[in-house]
Design an enzyme around this catalytic site. Sequence first.
Site, PDB file in Angstrom:
ATOM      1  N   ILE A 235      89.061 101.296  87.039  1.00  0.00           N
ATOM      2  CA  ILE A 235      87.586 101.289  86.778  1.00  0.00           C
ATOM      3  C   ILE A 235      87.110 103.049  87.422  1.00  0.00           C
ATOM      4  O   ILE A 235      86.072 103.288  86.517  1.00  0.00           O
ATOM      5  CB  ILE A 235      86.857 100.329  87.757  1.00  0.00           C
ATOM      6  N   TYR A 236      87.627 103.624  88.237  1.00  0.00           N
ATOM      7  CA  TYR A 236      86.958 104.738  88.616  1.00  0.00           C
ATOM      8  C   TYR A 236      87.241 105.879  87.605  1.00  0.00           C
ATOM      9  O   TYR A 236      86.199 106.430  87.047  1.00  0.00           O
ATOM     10  CB  TYR A 236      87.812 105.076  89.900  1.00  0.00           C
ATOM     11  N   ALA A 237      88.629 105.671  86.978  1.00  0.00           N
ATOM     12  CA  ALA A 237      88.828 106.752  85.940  1.00  0.00           C
ATOM     13  C   ALA A 237      87.901 106.416  84.726  1.00  0.00           C
ATOM     14  O   ALA A 237      87.254 107.446  83.848  1.00  0.00           O
ATOM     15  CB  ALA A 237      90.162 106.926  85.379  1.00  0.00           C
TER      16      ALA A 237
ATOM     17  N   THR B 230      85.068 105.089  84.571  1.00  0.00           N
ATOM     18  CA  THR B 230      83.548 105.669  84.886  1.00  0.00           C
ATOM     19  C   THR B 230      83.537 106.856  84.700  1.00  0.00           C
ATOM     20  O   THR B 230      82.377 107.361  84.366  1.00  0.00           O
ATOM     21  CB  THR B 230      82.985 105.228  86.374  1.00  0.00           C
ATOM     22  N   LYS B 231      84.384 107.692  85.342  1.00  0.00           N
ATOM     23  CA  LYS B 231      84.324 109.406  85.086  1.00  0.00           C
ATOM     24  C   LYS B 231      84.205 109.487  83.687  1.00  0.00           C
ATOM     25  O   LYS B 231      83.781 110.448  83.348  1.00  0.00           O
ATOM     26  CB  LYS B 231      85.478 109.877  86.117  1.00  0.00           C
TER      27      LYS B 231
END
Length: 179
Positions: free
Chosen positions: A151-153, A155-156
């Site tokens: 999810i981090y990747a 969103t970025k």
Amino acid sequence: MRYFITGTAGFIGFHLARRLLQEGHDVTGFDGLTPYYNVKLKEMRHAALSQFPTFKPVISMLEDRPALEAAVLAAKPNILIHLAAQAGVRYSLENPEAYLRSNVEGSWNIMEIARRVEIRHLMLASTSSIYGANATVPFRETDRADEPLTIYAATKKSMELMAHSYAHLHKIPTTAFRF
């Protein structure tokens, strides 16, 4: 020059702000001082930056659009550097909503405000995590980044895509850095 930097209590933001202040620039630093990293360290960084008379700290969240907008309008920046984000791959498995709020909604707020204040340049921090399932190592800027694995990747990558659209639609000179 007048700079507005999000994430000035973080490692990169602190060092960038300090360098710009040492060179005589005005810096408004915007940071939520969230507890993901050591808050005391963040407070110490802002205290160190506050030794410069041309540093103005603003403590608030990227998702608080009225506070963010008021801070940018007061700063009247030439350059807007967006380094703040909810970071961390593992934590995105536990709290994905924090990433959506900070990295997507917060970044969208930055772009909307940048569009309205007509800055000279918008710079955004992304991450090499967006290369995800890409088998080529080391990564190159021209590598595909269509398979983020967290999810981090994701969103970025979403932030990068929005920034590309804003740069095109609103003629905002924009650069994204993949740390």
